[in-house]
Design a protein around this motif. Sequence first.
Motif, short mmCIF file in Angstrom:
data_model
loop_
_atom_site.label_atom_id
_atom_site.label_comp_id
_atom_site.label_asym_id
_atom_site.label_seq_id
_atom_site.Cartn_x
_atom_site.Cartn_y
_atom_site.Cartn_z
N ALA B 105 17.90 22.65 87.27
CA ALA B 105 17.73 21.37 87.96
C ALA B 105 19.01 20.55 87.89
N ARG B 106 19.38 19.94 89.01
CA ARG B 106 20.57 19.13 89.05
C ARG B 106 20.31 17.81 88.34
N GLY B 107 21.32 17.37 87.58
CA GLY B 107 21.16 16.18 86.76
C GLY B 107 20.67 14.97 87.53
N HIS B 108 21.12 14.81 88.78
CA HIS B 108 20.78 13.55 89.46
C HIS B 108 19.31 13.47 89.82
N HIS B 109 18.60 14.58 89.88
CA HIS B 109 17.16 14.49 90.14
C HIS B 109 16.42 14.00 88.89
N LEU B 110 16.79 14.52 87.73
CA LEU B 110 16.18 14.02 86.49
C LEU B 110 16.53 12.54 86.30
N PHE B 111 17.78 12.23 86.65
CA PHE B 111 18.22 10.84 86.56
C PHE B 111 17.41 9.97 87.51
N ALA B 112 17.21 10.44 88.73
CA ALA B 112 16.50 9.64 89.75
C ALA B 112 15.07 9.37 89.32
N GLN B 113 14.41 10.39 88.75
CA GLN B 113 13.04 10.19 88.25
C GLN B 113 13.03 9.09 87.18
N ALA B 114 13.93 9.23 86.21
CA ALA B 114 13.97 8.30 85.08
C ALA B 114 14.37 6.90 85.53
N ASN B 115 15.39 6.83 86.36
CA ASN B 115 15.91 5.52 86.76
C ASN B 115 14.90 4.77 87.64
N SER B 116 14.26 5.49 88.55
CA SER B 116 13.31 4.79 89.42
C SER B 116 12.07 4.36 88.62
N LEU B 117 11.75 5.10 87.56
CA LEU B 117 10.64 4.70 86.70
C LEU B 117 11.02 3.45 85.89
N ALA B 118 12.29 3.41 85.48
CA ALA B 118 12.78 2.23 84.75
C ALA B 118 12.74 0.99 85.64
N VAL B 119 12.98 1.17 86.94
CA VAL B 119 12.85 0.06 87.89
C VAL B 119 11.37 -0.32 88.05
N ALA B 120 10.54 0.72 88.18
CA ALA B 120 9.12 0.49 88.47
C ALA B 120 8.41 -0.28 87.36
N VAL B 121 8.83 -0.07 86.12
CA VAL B 121 8.12 -0.67 85.00
C VAL B 121 8.40 -2.17 84.87
N ILE B 122 9.45 -2.62 85.55
CA ILE B 122 9.85 -4.02 85.44
C ILE B 122 8.91 -4.93 86.25
N ASN B 123 8.46 -5.97 85.62
CA ASN B 123 7.53 -6.91 86.26
C ASN B 123 8.32 -8.01 86.97
N ASP B 124 9.00 -7.63 88.02
CA ASP B 124 9.88 -8.59 88.71
C ASP B 124 10.10 -8.12 90.13
#
Lengths: 188, 188
Positions: B105-124
């Motif tokens: 798996a290419r790093g940016h896909h794992l990154f994209a999953q993690a990063n978009s989840l980090a955005v999603a969890v924010i209550n803003d």
Amino acid sequence: MKLKKKERQEKLKEMIEETPFITDEELAKTFDVSIQTIRLDRLELSIPELRERIKHVANNNWNETLKALPIDEVIGEVVNLELDNLAISILDIKEEHVFSRNMIARGHHLFAQANSLAVAVINDELALTANAEIYFTRPVKAGERVIAKASVVGHDKKRTVVEVKSYVNSEVVFEGKFHMYRTTERKS
Amino acid sequence: MKLKKKERQEKLKEMIEETPFITDEELAKTFDVSIQTIRLDRLELSIPELRERIKHVANNNWNETLKALPIDEVIGEVVNLELDNLAISILDIKEEHVFSRNMIARGHHLFAQANSLAVAVINDELALTANAEIYFTRPVKAGERVIAKASVVGHDKKRTVVEVKSYVNSEVVFEGKFHMYRTTERKS
């Protein structure tokens, strides 16, 4: 206040020498003239367009061949490559790259451009990212052109450190330090 | 040596309790039986399938609504969300996510999953990544299922720190600490 043509062309030349990645759009804004005027200025001054200038910057041979991955697996267009030294790519930020809500480029696209360039610059059949520290230094909007420069800054036997800086015009928008695994020891 | 059915089912139950994110495939391998057998075991024991178990893990309400981005802009499938606390998503690694050469798996896909989840969890309404330190701790192959867990671990007024750990079965494959900008001050 608008400058006279001669004066403008002198300043234009200086500005492009200092910041070769500046776009015609940015120049037009700076001098308060149309993009067409800038293009004519460049023609008269024999200054090539941005893409050509970028290729030129690193006294490009670009005869080198990517080792670690096929070229179509690099995110962005590679315009310069010296293996184990330097690579440059261009990514035009389009609607599919941005958050629908605010048109700001999503982090993982800037990351993908930088990370795949860090892989591309490695002179090895296999290169994988071990870890990275990354900084998103200013938001990038749809319509902007991101130029990423990857430089190899260090080695130990099985790790290579690659620094990537990504610019819009002359502003840094992303910085990353990537620690890359490689399969074979580096010949040096 | 294969276990008898009763013994296998006991151990199966224990194992799922200890590592709730384990897949049927992994269980089949462990007990040297077919996936179909594992499914029948689960049915007999009334153990729900992995996706249901994941939803269950964090005594999920998942009545919360993403604030910072629309759900279809999250990379991976969100299965749990508690704003400003915890989010979980699943990403099945397919051929389009891997390097053609080695199926990693290419790093940016794992990154994209993690990063978009980090955005999603924010209550803003607006959340942007400022910087991150990330670790790719073991290569992920096509066919594997990556479960990312994002936890909010700290705040100051305008920054929120989100830790993301991504697993394949019970192995950590990616870790990241994301420092997130938010527009508004946190109500607490």
